[in-house]
Design a protein around this motif. Structure first.
Motif, PDB file in Angstrom:
ATOM      1  N   VAL A 113       1.164  -1.214  -0.405  1.00  0.00           N
ATOM      2  CA  VAL A 113      -0.314  -0.085   0.084  1.00  0.00           C
ATOM      3  C   VAL A 113       0.987   1.153   0.292  1.00  0.00           C
ATOM      4  O   VAL A 113       0.370   2.832  -0.448  1.00  0.00           O
ATOM      5  N   GLY A 114       1.561   1.322   0.730  1.00  0.00           N
ATOM      6  CA  GLY A 114       2.666   2.462   0.621  1.00  0.00           C
ATOM      7  C   GLY A 114       2.669   2.764   2.178  1.00  0.00           C
ATOM      8  O   GLY A 114       2.634   2.573   3.005  1.00  0.00           O
ATOM      9  N   LYS A 115       3.280   4.221   2.784  1.00  0.00           N
ATOM     10  CA  LYS A 115       3.076   4.930   4.150  1.00  0.00           C
ATOM     11  C   LYS A 115       2.184   4.505   3.929  1.00  0.00           C
ATOM     12  O   LYS A 115       1.030   5.673   5.308  1.00  0.00           O
ATOM     13  N   THR A 116       0.875   5.018   3.437  1.00  0.00           N
ATOM     14  CA  THR A 116      -0.436   5.445   4.264  1.00  0.00           C
ATOM     15  C   THR A 116      -0.786   4.422   4.644  1.00  0.00           C
ATOM     16  O   THR A 116      -2.127   4.428   5.960  1.00  0.00           O
ATOM     17  N   GLY A 117      -0.539   3.344   4.589  1.00  0.00           N
ATOM     18  CA  GLY A 117      -0.495   1.501   5.033  1.00  0.00           C
ATOM     19  C   GLY A 117      -0.222   1.267   6.317  1.00  0.00           C
ATOM     20  O   GLY A 117      -0.993   0.703   7.303  1.00  0.00           O
TER      21      GLY A 117
END
Length: 181
Positions: A113-117
């Motif tokens: 997901v990336g740093k948002t997850g």
């Protein structure tokens, strides 16, 4: 789905029962369990053997547990989770300028997901594996636990030795008389 198993491994009719009236003829929709009729048929395979085969197939089903989790080379596969988001920790590698490969456990949520997850925790694989194995060894082979295990082992071996000694005493053997050749 065709799972490429022989029919007798999947169909309970071979193990003495057949389920009739499971689906609607026109729509193919599953009927309520109360409408299904079970009919006894002569078994071809013993029920115990069929049940054992079903349990084995279920345990090895790749839709439940991927084969790589069972046979993979990574010690904590399927066990390590991210402390931040609870997602699985997976293998991530990196190569330094000198060509040395570094292996890490990294949060799979951050990778997907990336740093948002998730903020994306990573820990060197050899460090975490070492911490876990050292902790387990300390708990399993601690002085108190090891002493208890060894005492139990010595007592069991002494009991077996006594049993063997009592079996072979001269009073338990019949006199065969002098040997003649």
């Amino acid at each position: 789905m065709d799972d490429h198993r022989p029919e007798f491994q999947r169909d309970p009719v071979y193990a003495s029962w057949w389920r009739f009236n499971k689906r609607e003829a026109k729509t193919g929709r599953a009927k309520a369990e109360s409408e299904v009729i079970e009919i006894a048929v002569p078994p071809i395979i013993e029920t115990a053997v069929f049940d054992k085969a079903q349990a084995s197939l279920k345990a090895r089903d790749p839709r439940v547990l991927p084969p790589r989790v069972v046979t993979g080379p990574i010690l904590l596969t399927g066990l390590a989770v991210c402390a931040t988001c609870g997602g699985a920790m997976t293998l991530r590698t990196g190569t330094s300028k000198s060509g040395k490969v570094h292996r890490y456990y990294s949060c799979s949520t951050a990778a997907r997901v990336g740093k948002t997850g998730c903020k994306g925790r990573s820990i060197p694989m050899d460090r975490l594996d070492g911490l876990v194995t050292t902790h387990l060894a300390d708990r399993l082979f601690g002085p108190n636990r090891l002493a208890g295990t060894l005492t139990s082992l010595v007592q069991k071996r002494a009991a077996v030795d006594d049993e063997v000694r009592n079996r072979w005493t001269p009073s338990n053997q019949k006199s065969l008389g002098p040997r003649t050749s």
